[in-house]
Scaffold this motif. Sequence first.
Motif, PDB file in Angstrom:
ATOM      1  N   PRO A  21       0.838  -1.210   0.000  1.00  0.00           N
ATOM      2  CA  PRO A  21       0.000   0.000   0.000  1.00  0.00           C
ATOM      3  C   PRO A  21       0.867   1.251   0.000  1.00  0.00           C
ATOM      4  O   PRO A  21       2.092   1.190   0.140  1.00  0.00           O
ATOM      5  CB  PRO A  21      -0.783  -0.132   1.310  1.00  0.00           C
ATOM      6  CG  PRO A  21       0.102  -0.956   2.188  1.00  0.00           C
ATOM      7  CD  PRO A  21       0.829  -1.912   1.281  1.00  0.00           C
ATOM      8  N   PHE A  22       0.223   2.404  -0.167  1.00  0.00           N
ATOM      9  CA  PHE A  22       0.947   3.679  -0.152  1.00  0.00           C
ATOM     10  C   PHE A  22       0.088   4.742   0.505  1.00  0.00           C
ATOM     11  O   PHE A  22      -1.127   4.585   0.655  1.00  0.00           O
ATOM     12  CB  PHE A  22       1.358   4.102  -1.569  1.00  0.00           C
ATOM     13  CG  PHE A  22       0.203   4.292  -2.516  1.00  0.00           C
ATOM     14  CD1 PHE A  22      -0.439   5.517  -2.635  1.00  0.00           C
ATOM     15  CD2 PHE A  22      -0.240   3.248  -3.321  1.00  0.00           C
ATOM     16  CE1 PHE A  22      -1.493   5.705  -3.518  1.00  0.00           C
ATOM     17  CE2 PHE A  22      -1.289   3.419  -4.209  1.00  0.00           C
ATOM     18  CZ  PHE A  22      -1.919   4.647  -4.308  1.00  0.00           C
ATOM     19  N   LEU A  23       0.735   5.816   0.930  1.00  0.00           N
ATOM     20  CA  LEU A  23       0.030   6.953   1.523  1.00  0.00           C
ATOM     21  C   LEU A  23      -0.490   7.835   0.393  1.00  0.00           C
ATOM     22  O   LEU A  23       0.297   8.453  -0.323  1.00  0.00           O
ATOM     23  CB  LEU A  23       0.993   7.739   2.419  1.00  0.00           C
ATOM     24  CG  LEU A  23       0.447   9.028   3.048  1.00  0.00           C
ATOM     25  CD1 LEU A  23      -0.714   8.719   3.988  1.00  0.00           C
ATOM     26  CD2 LEU A  23       1.555   9.769   3.792  1.00  0.00           C
ATOM     27  N   PRO A  24      -1.812   7.904   0.189  1.00  0.00           N
ATOM     28  CA  PRO A  24      -2.343   8.657  -0.962  1.00  0.00           C
ATOM     29  C   PRO A  24      -2.169  10.164  -0.810  1.00  0.00           C
ATOM     30  O   PRO A  24      -2.099  10.698   0.302  1.00  0.00           O
ATOM     31  CB  PRO A  24      -3.832   8.293  -0.966  1.00  0.00           C
ATOM     32  CG  PRO A  24      -3.966   7.087  -0.100  1.00  0.00           C
ATOM     33  CD  PRO A  24      -2.879   7.201   0.919  1.00  0.00           C
ATOM     34  N   GLU A  25      -2.110  10.830  -1.956  1.00  0.00           N
ATOM     35  CA  GLU A  25      -2.167  12.285  -2.035  1.00  0.00           C
ATOM     36  C   GLU A  25      -3.451  12.657  -2.766  1.00  0.00           C
ATOM     37  O   GLU A  25      -3.811  12.011  -3.757  1.00  0.00           O
ATOM     38  CB  GLU A  25      -0.973  12.841  -2.811  1.00  0.00           C
ATOM     39  CG  GLU A  25       0.366  12.622  -2.142  1.00  0.00           C
ATOM     40  CD  GLU A  25       1.519  13.208  -2.952  1.00  0.00           C
ATOM     41  OE1 GLU A  25       1.260  13.729  -4.058  1.00  0.00           O
ATOM     42  OE2 GLU A  25       2.658  13.137  -2.484  1.00  0.00           O
ATOM     43  N   LEU A  26      -4.132  13.708  -2.311  1.00  0.00           N
ATOM     44  CA  LEU A  26      -5.414  14.123  -2.906  1.00  0.00           C
ATOM     45  C   LEU A  26      -5.359  15.598  -3.278  1.00  0.00           C
ATOM     46  O   LEU A  26      -5.898  16.458  -2.582  1.00  0.00           O
ATOM     47  CB  LEU A  26      -6.555  13.860  -1.912  1.00  0.00           C
ATOM     48  CG  LEU A  26      -6.725  12.411  -1.458  1.00  0.00           C
ATOM     49  CD1 LEU A  26      -7.721  12.319  -0.318  1.00  0.00           C
ATOM     50  CD2 LEU A  26      -7.150  11.540  -2.621  1.00  0.00           C
ATOM     51  N   PRO A  27      -4.705  15.939  -4.381  1.00  0.00           N
ATOM     52  CA  PRO A  27      -4.501  17.352  -4.732  1.00  0.00           C
ATOM     53  C   PRO A  27      -5.776  18.113  -5.075  1.00  0.00           C
ATOM     54  O   PRO A  27      -5.763  19.352  -5.067  1.00  0.00           O
ATOM     55  CB  PRO A  27      -3.566  17.276  -5.950  1.00  0.00           C
ATOM     56  CG  PRO A  27      -3.735  15.892  -6.490  1.00  0.00           C
ATOM     57  CD  PRO A  27      -4.036  15.026  -5.313  1.00  0.00           C
ATOM     58  N   ALA A  28      -6.885  17.414  -5.344  1.00  0.00           N
ATOM     59  CA  ALA A  28      -8.127  18.116  -5.697  1.00  0.00           C
ATOM     60  C   ALA A  28      -8.647  18.958  -4.539  1.00  0.00           C
ATOM     61  O   ALA A  28      -9.493  19.843  -4.748  1.00  0.00           O
ATOM     62  CB  ALA A  28      -9.198  17.110  -6.128  1.00  0.00           C
ATOM     63  N   ARG A  29      -8.151  18.740  -3.340  1.00  0.00           N
ATOM     64  CA  ARG A  29      -8.610  19.534  -2.193  1.00  0.00           C
ATOM     65  C   ARG A  29      -8.130  20.978  -2.283  1.00  0.00           C
ATOM     66  O   ARG A  29      -8.671  21.853  -1.611  1.00  0.00           O
ATOM     67  CB  ARG A  29      -8.123  18.897  -0.884  1.00  0.00           C
ATOM     68  CG  ARG A  29      -8.771  17.555  -0.600  1.00  0.00           C
ATOM     69  CD  ARG A  29      -8.241  16.905   0.668  1.00  0.00           C
ATOM     70  NE  ARG A  29      -6.833  16.560   0.569  1.00  0.00           N
ATOM     71  CZ  ARG A  29      -6.206  15.761   1.433  1.00  0.00           C
ATOM     72  NH1 ARG A  29      -6.870  15.248   2.449  1.00  0.00           N
ATOM     73  NH2 ARG A  29      -4.931  15.477   1.284  1.00  0.00           N
ATOM     74  N   GLY A  30      -7.093  21.235  -3.082  1.00  0.00           N
ATOM     75  CA  GLY A  30      -6.642  22.610  -3.257  1.00  0.00           C
ATOM     76  C   GLY A  30      -5.217  22.833  -2.793  1.00  0.00           C
ATOM     77  O   GLY A  30      -4.514  21.884  -2.430  1.00  0.00           O
ATOM     78  N   PRO A  31      -4.745  24.093  -2.805  1.00  0.00           N
ATOM     79  CA  PRO A  31      -3.371  24.399  -2.412  1.00  0.00           C
ATOM     80  C   PRO A  31      -3.050  23.853  -1.022  1.00  0.00           C
ATOM     81  O   PRO A  31      -3.806  24.038  -0.071  1.00  0.00           O
ATOM     82  CB  PRO A  31      -3.335  25.934  -2.424  1.00  0.00           C
ATOM     83  CG  PRO A  31      -4.406  26.315  -3.395  1.00  0.00           C
ATOM     84  CD  PRO A  31      -5.492  25.293  -3.225  1.00  0.00           C
TER      85      PRO A  31
END
Length: 317
Positions: A21-31
């Motif tokens: 597994p990996f630690l996800p990143e969710l850039p759609a949340r914004g800056p």
Amino acid sequence: MPGGDAREAAKTVAGTFEDFPFLPELPARGPGADMIGRTLGLLVELYARVEPSGWRLGDRPGRDTRRARSWLGEDLDAIEEFTQGYEGPLKVQAVGPWTLAAATELRNGESALSDPGACRDLAGSLKEGLAQHLAEVRRRIPGAELVLQLDEPSLSAVLRGQIRTASGYRTHRAVDRQLVESTLRAQIEAHDGPSVVHTCAPDVPFALLRRAGAAGVSFDAALLTDRDEEAVGEGVEAGLKLFAGVVPSTDTALSDPASNVMGVRTLWRRLGLNPGLLADSVVVTPSCGLAGASPAYARKALAHCVAAARSLADNPE
């Protein structure tokens, strides 16, 4: 990953990749959730804020830094929840020092890449911040064997002198390859586990990354050219892991999983490598991040990677 729900992303990742597994990143949340802002939030005694032109270094932590750290905390809470009792490799990623320098502005609005001192400060702060971040992940998931991924999509452009100045009329001079290598080596050696460097641009410097100590290189397999093959072959024979991006990262119709890894098998034969090395040497991944995909396609693409990897392991020839 697409969307803004940290728990849903962590649940998808932990459920799909039971062994890695990996630690996800969710850039759609914004800056602050974007890859640059998220990594700037890790820095120690360096701070940045959002300007109309992008991220700019500042004197003190502001709301943008606090937001980045808050979202990272949410992501850590989520992955901790869905990896209870997990033992094995877990990937944690951050932007590498050269892409970070290329994407972060100094107070005068110019890229940090223009100032060797600023590059050194960024790299030093990043190394310290990553050490703290990895220690926090270990505390939350004690059974995890951490794999650090440094995202360096701008690395080739830094080496070739293709990063544009603030005016857009010129480019910053190419950074010396030995300096690039030594800076990456310092980041990699600060982590006591394996490190992978990801770059989804053409002209991946495989040999440089291997000399810097990378245990693996993550790349878009569609961008490989004939001139890359010798470095790839030498790397595999020396134990380098290939994170081969062969599954499209944006919505499209997915073909049979075996067909996605056909190019990897063909490359192996062309290089004369032992087919028995395939399962140990190759990790099947999307061609780049999945942030631009729909949530449904992202889930499908991750499952497709697993099926393609099994096909590769079961039928290496």
